[in-house]
Design a protein around this motif. Structure first.
Motif: not given
Length: 246
Positions: A103-131
């Motif tokens: 669970g070592e999560l990160r945010l990309t410069p585009d605001g996408l939530l990923t794990d430490a390996r760069g895999n996109l964290v999924l939400g109910e409707g796909g990858p989670i984007s954080v403004p």
């Protein structure tokens, strides 16, 4: 090839294979959320003429040790640990859904939530984007909430919810990408009973001391197999010389 020499060579090969798996576990003793790989030696009947009681010990993978690792307090907002059973759903490099407890999560410069390996964290409707935000929180149910940039704390709003799953352990298999997958290639449904704790990480479940002992034992067994190969080769050469003298 002399049968005894063949058996010794096979034994040495299997020891090397088992040693490789143990070394992999030891190398990941400090990897967040890592689950140790399990293996054991199983008897395999030697084919060909001779007694049916002759067997080789073959290293065989038994899957993954799914026991939980310890809890590491970090205080970091994006660090989360699954409490009890369950997994965090992510999108692997191949686009397929996989599951992790890292669970070592990160945010990309585009605001996408990923794990430490760069895999996109999924939400109910796909990858989670954080403004862009001045504050971010992850709730026990996986809800990701933010305070928009320049706004007061009262404007906090949910922007997504991490997909948390809890499939039966016998349905899971470790993929080559290091993620767990359903053995039939399907995807697990979200389970609202799975909970997260923020500011905490789950450590590897590898016991370094026990794993080091395994490495030493396998190393000694490998040396015995090498000595057996040398003895079998010397015996074969001696037998050949005797035949030449007759």
């Amino acid at each position: 090839m002399d049968r005894s020499l063949y058996v010794a060579m096979t034994g040495a090969t299997q020891m090397m294979r088992a040693q490789s798996e143990v070394a992999h576990n030891l190398a990941n003793a400090d990897t967040v959320g890592f689950k140790a790989q399990l293996s054991a030696f199983q008897p395999l009947t030697i084919q060909g003429p001779g007694l049916a009681t002759r067997v080789n010990g073959v290293a065989h993978g038994l899957g993954v040790d799914l026991r939980q690792g310890g809890q590491i307090e970090t205080g970091r907002t994006l660090d989360v640990a699954v409490q009890g059973n369950g997994w965090i759903a992510v999108q692997g490099a191949d686009g397929n859904e996989g599951y992790t407890r890292a669970g070592e999560l990160r945010l990309t410069p585009d605001g996408l939530l990923t794990d430490a390996r760069g895999n996109l964290v999924l939400g109910e409707g796909g990858p989670i984007s954080v403004p862009q935000s001045s504050q971010m929180n992850i709730g026990a149910d996986g809800t990701v909430s933010v305070v928009p940039m320049g706004q007061s704390p009262e404007t906090i709003a949910a922007v997504g919810r991490i997909k948390l799953v809890n499939p039966a352990t016998d349905q899971l298999a470790l993929g080559s990408d290091g993620l767990m997958h359903l053995a039939d290639g399907a995807t697990a449904p979200a389970d609202p009973a799975v909970a997260l704790k923020s500011g905490v990480l789950e450590s590897s479940n590898v016991d370094p001391s026990q794993t080091l002992v395994q490495m030493i034992q396998l190393s000694r067994q490998y040396e015995l197999q090498i000595r057996s190969i040398k003895s079998a080769d010397e015996n074969a050469q001696s037998a050949s010389r005797l035949l030449q003298m007759t």
